[in-house]
Design a protein around this motif. Structure first.
Motif: not given
Length: 227
Positions: A107-114
């Protein structure tokens, strides 16, 4: 930091892989991986650092690190990437994630929320000056509470990488960059360990590993990309 005389069992479900991608020139790429114990201790299980001079070398380094983790952690532990997107942006971060995906589950973290229903969230995190300060604070908290340790089976790809990680942490300090901030007209004060031609790539990856996993646990669905 201390040695913790415990191994890494294969019943864990989450390991974090922090990657500071190479910025070219004399900069190095660094990968530092760890797991969190039930008491909040960050257990370092692997670390690599190297200058990256070709696409093939980047691929080989990531595959080697991920394969070593998979052998250590077993087939079912999810490896969650924390990829710095400062250099190369979302495209480079996504490419690195694709390489890790050869060693699923990942899995990969993202700072995108919406995002819209037709737009995928972009992979990667940005270490702005403000975020870097938060990262530093969180690592210092863990160190003060004696909650950072090397696993007894920690894997280092090169002789001296462990000592280099510790040395880079010791070297990090506040410096003033020669460039002038366009808004304040003042020299920018930043955290760095790059004085006198040294590198701080492993220290940055270590700070990422101390800070970003909190966001994984707090915003597990919104802050993670699975492909």
């Amino acid at each position: 930091m201390q040695n913790r005389s415990v191994g890494v069992t294969q019943d864990r479900r989450t390991a974090f892989v922090a990657i500071d991608t190479c910025g070219g020139g004399n900069n190095f790429m660094a990968i530092v991986s760890g797991v969190y114990e039930d008491d909040g201790t960050l257990l370092i299980i692997a670390a690599d650092t190297t200058p990256v001079t070709s696409d093939r070398q980047l691929e080989d380094e990531i595959h080697s690190h991920a394969a070593g983790l998979r052998a250590m952690l077993g087939a079912y532990t999810e490896m969650v990437s924390v990829i710095e997107a400062n250099y190369g942006g979302w495209v480079q971060a996504s490419r690195v994630a694709r390489l890790l995906d050869d060693h699923k589950p990942t899995a990969h973290l993202t700072v995108d929320r919406e995002t819209s229903a037709t737009v995928e969230r972009r992979i990667g995190v940005f270490t702005t000056a403000e975020v870097k300060e938060r990262m530093r604070h969180e690592l210092q908290r863990l160190l003060r509470e004696d909650k950072v340790a090397f696993a007894s089976v920690a894997r280092f790809s090169r002789d001296g990488d462990r000592a280099e990680l510790l040395n880079q942490l010791r070297r990090c300090e506040y410096i003033y960059k020669p460039t002038i901030d366009s808004a304040t007209k003042a020299r920018r004060r930043v955290i760095s360990g790059k004085m006198n031609g040294k590198n701080d790539d492993m220290a940055v990856a270590m700070m990422m590993l101390a800070y970003w996993p909190v966001h994984y646990y707090n915003t597990r669905e919104r802050g993670v990309v699975r492909r």
